[in-house]
Design an enzyme around this catalytic site. Sequence first.
Site, PDB file in Angstrom:
ATOM      1  N   GLU A 128       3.152  -4.035  11.508  1.00  0.00           N
ATOM      2  CA  GLU A 128       2.186  -2.935  11.605  1.00  0.00           C
ATOM      3  C   GLU A 128       1.739  -2.776  13.062  1.00  0.00           C
ATOM      4  O   GLU A 128       1.582  -3.758  13.787  1.00  0.00           O
ATOM      5  CB  GLU A 128       0.983  -3.328  10.725  1.00  0.00           C
ATOM      6  CG  GLU A 128      -0.148  -2.321  10.685  1.00  0.00           C
ATOM      7  CD  GLU A 128      -1.308  -2.825   9.821  1.00  0.00           C
ATOM      8  OE1 GLU A 128      -1.300  -4.010   9.427  1.00  0.00           O
ATOM      9  OE2 GLU A 128      -2.220  -2.028   9.542  1.00  0.00           O
ATOM     10  N   LYS A 155      -0.988   4.256   6.710  1.00  0.00           N
ATOM     11  CA  LYS A 155      -1.627   3.357   5.748  1.00  0.00           C
ATOM     12  C   LYS A 155      -2.580   4.162   4.864  1.00  0.00           C
ATOM     13  O   LYS A 155      -3.395   4.952   5.337  1.00  0.00           O
ATOM     14  CB  LYS A 155      -2.376   2.259   6.503  1.00  0.00           C
ATOM     15  CG  LYS A 155      -3.008   1.222   5.601  1.00  0.00           C
ATOM     16  CD  LYS A 155      -3.062  -0.162   6.244  1.00  0.00           C
ATOM     17  CE  LYS A 155      -3.967  -0.210   7.436  1.00  0.00           C
ATOM     18  NZ  LYS A 155      -4.110  -1.610   7.915  1.00  0.00           N
ATOM     19  N   CYS A 203       0.733  -2.932   4.984  1.00  0.00           N
ATOM     20  CA  CYS A 203      -0.258  -4.012   4.908  1.00  0.00           C
ATOM     21  C   CYS A 203      -1.280  -3.866   3.753  1.00  0.00           C
ATOM     22  O   CYS A 203      -0.979  -4.223   2.635  1.00  0.00           O
ATOM     23  CB  CYS A 203      -0.962  -4.138   6.258  1.00  0.00           C
ATOM     24  SG  CYS A 203      -1.736  -5.767   6.499  1.00  0.00           S
TER      25      CYS A 203
END
Lengths: 603, 603
Positions: free
Chosen positions: A44, A126, A166
């Site tokens: 990430e 995300k 994540c």
Amino acid sequence: MPTLRIALAQVNPTVGDLEGNARLIVEWTERAAEAGAGLVVFPEMMLTGYPVEDLALRASFVDASARMLRATAELLAVERLGGIAVVTGYLDRRAGLAPRVGLPAGAPLDAAAVLYGGEVQATSAKHHLPNYGVFDEYRYFVPGDQLPVFRMPADGGEVDVAVAICEDLWQDGGPVQVCAAAGAALLAVPNASPYERGKEHVRHELCARRAREAGAALAYANMVGGQDELVFDGGSLVVDAAGRLLARGPRFESGLVVADLDLPAADPARRPGQTPVDAGDGTTITVNRLALAPQEDPARWPSEPAARPPATGTGPEPLGDLAEVYSALVLGTADYVRKNGFGSVILALSGGIDSALTTTIATDAVGPGHVHVVLMPSRYSSGHSVTDAEDLVKRQGVHARTVPIRSMVDAFESELEGLGGLAAENLQARIRGMVLMSLSNQEGHLVLTTGNKSEIATGYSTLYGDSAGGFAPIKDVLKTLVWDLARWRNAQAFERGETPPIPENSISKPPSAELAPGQLDTDSLPDYQTLDALLDDYVEKDMGAARLIAAGHDPDLVQRVIRLVDKAEYKRRQYPPGPKITQKNFGRDRRLPITSRWREPVS
Amino acid sequence: MPTLRIALAQVNPTVGDLEGNARLIVEWTERAAEAGAGLVVFPEMMLTGYPVEDLALRASFVDASARMLRATAELLAVERLGGIAVVTGYLDRRAGLAPRVGLPAGAPLDAAAVLYGGEVQATSAKHHLPNYGVFDEYRYFVPGDQLPVFRMPADGGEVDVAVAICEDLWQDGGPVQVCAAAGAALLAVPNASPYERGKEHVRHELCARRAREAGAALAYANMVGGQDELVFDGGSLVVDAAGRLLARGPRFESGLVVADLDLPAADPARRPGQTPVDAGDGTTITVNRLALAPQEDPARWPSEPAARPPATGTGPEPLGDLAEVYSALVLGTADYVRKNGFGSVILALSGGIDSALTTTIATDAVGPGHVHVVLMPSRYSSGHSVTDAEDLVKRQGVHARTVPIRSMVDAFESELEGLGGLAAENLQARIRGMVLMSLSNQEGHLVLTTGNKSEIATGYSTLYGDSAGGFAPIKDVLKTLVWDLARWRNAQAFERGETPPIPENSISKPPSAELAPGQLDTDSLPDYQTLDALLDDYVEKDMGAARLIAAGHDPDLVQRVIRLVDKAEYKRRQYPPGPKITQKNFGRDRRLPITSRWREPVS
């Protein structure tokens, strides 16, 4: 069933070093290619490092990241790596979106991209933004609402690969659920997941569960390296759609994880295009389906499975608790030194256990030739302080010098008549801090601070004295764990046939600040076993006084220790950063007002 | 049309002092009653103080707040104040709600309550949670989804009053829109809105606009007082449904604002009960309509309009910019000292403008009898340093002493041979810091730090030297503003026929750190007019280098100053707190990594 060889590039980017981080992508994509992988997954926010904090709000920085992403895609093609699919995290923004209050125009995204054939094929962001503990992502980002699913060539057919990021694994609903609906064979997940004791096991369980929910294999690529308080510990892993562990990366070091996945072939009936899907969390996520066309540029890497090197496998046994903590402290320290451009460190060596362990960490982090220790005996220093310190210097081979503080103490005491008690004790600690800072200014070393978490919690330290410095390696380590780590490190040396780095006497003698005649820590504090158990419940678990007493802690001690902890908040605000190893460190994790009249009710 | 007399209690609670804050509610409700008000509105999070940071996550604290709210309702009735409606902010939690990831069980709420007749009649919570700038509310709270509308007696009929909280005014949709749909006559709004330069005007415009949108009068009750970095400036106000200003409270001090509002009578067709309403922001808010029954307990306050004291009116003219900033610094300093239990302050007086202004603020905050200054001349101190400092001492009547640092510098220099350049300069600053800390430890004074924002931005200060201390009154004040404030404060004294507190020479002489022979700030930094303009654009406005150059700043200077600012991040992390007066202070507002290789591209 087609077979896809994938690689996870568990690498160590530096915050803000966009060029260097892009170079890492190219280098490690080359390694993945050499290993015969068709797909490589990076962490990430790989291009920017993580966390970038308020840099995410600065337009020049966000735009530089987006530009560097395009440049990286082109560079990969120039390096004849355009035929390997690269999934990487970066920072982007979404022009035209009405920004949330507090976000700049062009709302920032914690983004991921698929690079292939010299181009950015797809981007996403995300969806779940963590905003607890050390995370403040609601401050920085708008949530993503896309799930890219790209079709790519594998041995014996084509497969569909989806991308999540994540926190998308840690919360229910969202990309994992949509991945299942989209029928992707593999979920590639860039991560920047900071180390905490015991977290690796939790991550593995989580990946296995989410893989089963998604009905897809899952490739979890984690960052490695230190960034201010945070240490990213790697431990990247691959599980199959049943949650079985297929491959695992090393901890606390860079590494390439390679796995061969037997995946269901892509359904030709599913065509490129965009489809909104209910994400099961009150939102809708658009599946963005695309196909990666085979590249004409001949790949330089082994195209025949037989010609490829073996896959990584599930790797070595997990590290034990102490090995893991110690590695985190060393990596956190090494990266703080290196990434901030220091060539050496300096610290005070008292003969006690805290400075002994800190020196050992420093030696393991940067090598003994870059470690400078200063012995600063005072009138209250015991004989063993000096001999234990000298013993350690001999064992580790660090640079040592002695600066007696007596004359400086005298100069202060003659100008400031009548200094006594705490003021006189603190004076000695502050003179030592000043000596270190002077040597740092003169010679360019980073000053390491040697305080442990039990001290910092209770305020058993001197502001601008023993708390002076740029980085505090054992800041998040309770005193009892300091001893455990020292014993573990010595035992490890013994097993390897090396000289144990820490003098046994530094471990076994009763702890003392040596700021007054015959002083012992136990004059001011309860014994550390008792204290640390209480601190763990109060600081880590945030238990109120009544709950602490109900849990069996002594009521008087609860009141006394809580008061010490609460009163020391102003000192902690001025403490240098140090590597987080627990669920709740002093710093980003635990944020309390200085001005507060709150007293925990004991009943 | 019924007339309602309302009061806004603009008071100064202390974080964590639940009992003391409850006492404030009772005391100021009594004052409101004596003024003949039927309704009194207190600030946001009145019972707990604001912001409580991670205390919001601790169950013992949240429960204590909810218990104290009920106790306060009962206490009001005991004090025969049950017949006045009280709207106040407090901290609560919503049991049974599935908590958001990272929030403890029983999700916390930034809540408000209506107290009446000895009971908590209704509760609600802030709907819009600010999570930008100094605010982290998404970390702490779940959003409220209720709009209480209570019917209460007024002169000549009954009126409906709705309750929203602070940020609910700043964002579109939500409670304001639902208030319009619910047809409430008045929107009562508890606030804890921190001071920033020029914000008062923005607040007034905002209240007027939201009142028109809600079709209701609006009563904006703001907190007053300092809490760590934040200063709440009061300036509570009442506008009618057309947005016209009816009453305004004082700035930077406690006060009761009283206004008579002619409001439309409540529609009897609208009955108590709960109605979900589209909030216009993608959510639904439930209107919780209730009626406050007249209390039998005879009110002690004047029931006849004619017997009541006059209402407050729109108050004095707004403060000028410099008066406002200066007041914020004084209040922030006074409250930090008082709320942290200090009786006195100590600081270094150099004869320069920064320490002169800081001393003046301290004197205005806690009185000259509680201010201790230390003159610490060195071999590089000029003659005017001492005479200017002595002149100030005479003007202000503070306690003064002289501690020459020569012998201490000599003691260090003889132990640490060859200290030169920066190390030698920093040594002097650190010895001064140590003297202050020693006197603080010995005598119990809070150490005030005298650095200004220009210095802190560029790192033109010594860690543990001039940056040592517990509170930094002018931390958020650029150097050019330091001069402006000094001139303003002197002029104000002159107008009042008092002795100007600051020696003219301290204002007019060229600034110098006096750490080396003949040293001037301009040896290391550009002139402050140029520097401050650049800092304002880089720090406050977060402009990247290319934009700074495009805005007319010198390209070389942009590169040099940006580098200085970026490199000094580690120093700022260890700097004490100080009152925020700008849109972006160093501290809660501007959060950047220490470890960062980002260099602003200049083109």
